[in-house]
Design a protein around this motif. Structure first.
Motif, PDB file in Angstrom:
ATOM      1  N   UNK A 277       0.817  -1.124  -0.026  1.00 29.91           N
ATOM      2  CA  UNK A 277      -0.002   0.062  -0.077  1.00 29.91           C
ATOM      3  C   UNK A 277       1.078   1.198   0.006  1.00 29.91           C
ATOM      4  N   UNK A 278       1.028   1.828  -1.268  1.00 26.74           N
ATOM      5  CA  UNK A 278       2.030   3.029  -1.431  1.00 26.74           C
ATOM      6  C   UNK A 278       1.457   4.421  -1.239  1.00 26.74           C
ATOM      7  N   UNK A 279       1.908   5.152  -0.376  1.00 24.13           N
ATOM      8  CA  UNK A 279       1.486   6.652  -0.371  1.00 24.13           C
ATOM      9  C   UNK A 279       1.667   7.423  -1.436  1.00 24.13           C
ATOM     10  N   UNK A 280       0.944   8.360  -1.468  1.00 19.17           N
ATOM     11  CA  UNK A 280       1.162   9.462  -2.584  1.00 19.17           C
ATOM     12  C   UNK A 280       2.382   9.987  -2.713  1.00 19.17           C
ATOM     13  N   UNK A 281       2.909  10.518  -3.744  1.00 21.61           N
ATOM     14  CA  UNK A 281       4.107  11.281  -3.963  1.00 21.61           C
ATOM     15  C   UNK A 281       5.508  10.190  -3.755  1.00 21.61           C
ATOM     16  N   UNK A 282       5.310   8.927  -3.629  1.00 23.28           N
ATOM     17  CA  UNK A 282       6.459   7.998  -3.632  1.00 23.28           C
ATOM     18  C   UNK A 282       7.339   8.091  -4.521  1.00 23.28           C
ATOM     19  N   UNK A 283       8.589   8.325  -4.579  1.00 22.16           N
ATOM     20  CA  UNK A 283       9.549   8.273  -5.394  1.00 22.16           C
ATOM     21  C   UNK A 283      10.197   6.846  -5.944  1.00 22.16           C
ATOM     22  N   UNK A 284      10.328   6.159  -4.666  1.00 24.59           N
ATOM     23  CA  UNK A 284      10.893   4.760  -4.909  1.00 24.59           C
ATOM     24  C   UNK A 284       9.918   4.115  -5.798  1.00 24.59           C
ATOM     25  N   UNK A 285       8.539   3.959  -5.538  1.00 22.98           N
ATOM     26  CA  UNK A 285       7.413   3.214  -5.999  1.00 22.98           C
ATOM     27  C   UNK A 285       7.082   3.643  -7.638  1.00 22.98           C
ATOM     28  N   UNK A 286       7.575   4.842  -8.009  1.00 25.08           N
ATOM     29  CA  UNK A 286       6.981   5.437  -9.112  1.00 25.08           C
ATOM     30  C   UNK A 286       7.062   4.378 -10.246  1.00 25.08           C
TER      31      UNK A 286
END
Length: 225
Positions: free
Chosen positions: A138-147
């Motif tokens: 469950x990825x938060x908004x604005x993640x760079x790692x999971x883009x």
């Protein structure tokens, strides 16, 4: 093609990454995965190399206490602390993420971690432990790692995890300090699957074993260097 020893590709310098070698675990797969996504990688415990690299990776498998002993044996705790104090990127993987927390609890024995984040790493409360295999996050908004891989699955193998994360929750809404971005997964209850906190990032899963999704995540980190 790169010229030998230059770290250059088509006139652009490849980011330098040190995978910290503290004599623990098979980390060759991490080295190869980082090389494939464009990093110039060295596996070493040399302090100068670890301090000067664009990025430092702290791997980890097995027990929290043993990993901490290995890190302290090569003064890895000092290396990580000094890099982060200077805003220099660090990526922790698996137990390399767990030791960023204050303490680990293994069979009732507490071991101090690096203390970069408040909280405790303890045994998962699930019917089946270890948690092994592919799982969603469950990825938060604005993640760079999971883009680009927000909806993908990643490969986990662990019996312990941080099941809460408190740092930054008490910051006011208008604070200039950026709150850590925390990614969660679930196995008998929620646990921290990844954190992005300024120069310090970490994943509980193994991106180097997570196929194309893991490769994209590592590439995102390398590009951020």
């Amino acid at each position: 093609m790169s010229e030998p020893g230059t770290g250059e590709t088509s006139g652009v310098r490849r980011p330098s990454v040190v995978v910290l070698d503290y004599g623990f675990g098979n980390v060759r797969s991490a080295v190869r995965a980082l090389e494939r996504v464009g990093a110039d990688v060295e596996l070493t415990a040399d302090r100068a190399a670890a301090q000067d690299a664009d990025g430092l990776v702290v791997p980890g498998v097995g027990a929290f206490a043993a990993v901490m002993a290995g890190l302290r044996g090569v003064r890895g705790d000092e290396i990580v602390g000094r890099r982060l104090a200077g805003g220099r990127p660090v990526l922790g993987i698996c137990v390399g993420m767990q030791v960023m927390f204050e303490q680990g609890d293994e069979h009732g024995t507490l071991t101090d971690g690096l203390g970069e984040w408040a909280g405790l790493v303890d045994r998962l409360e699930a019917d089946v432990v270890p948690h092994m295999g592919w799982d969603t996050v469950d990825v938060p908004e604005d993640s760079v790692l999971f883009r680009g891989v927000e909806d993908e699955r990643f490969y986990f193998v662990h019996s312990y995890a941080a099941r809460s994360f408190t740092t930054g929750q008490d910051l006011p809404a208008d604070s200039p300090v950026r709150r850590p971005l925390v990614t969660w997964s679930d196995h008998g209850g929620r646990f921290v699957a990844a954190v992005e906190n300024g120069p310090l990032s970490a994943t509980q899963f193994h991106p180097e074993k997570s196929g194309d999704a893991g490769a994209t995540l590592l590439e995102n980190w390398v590009r951020s260097l």
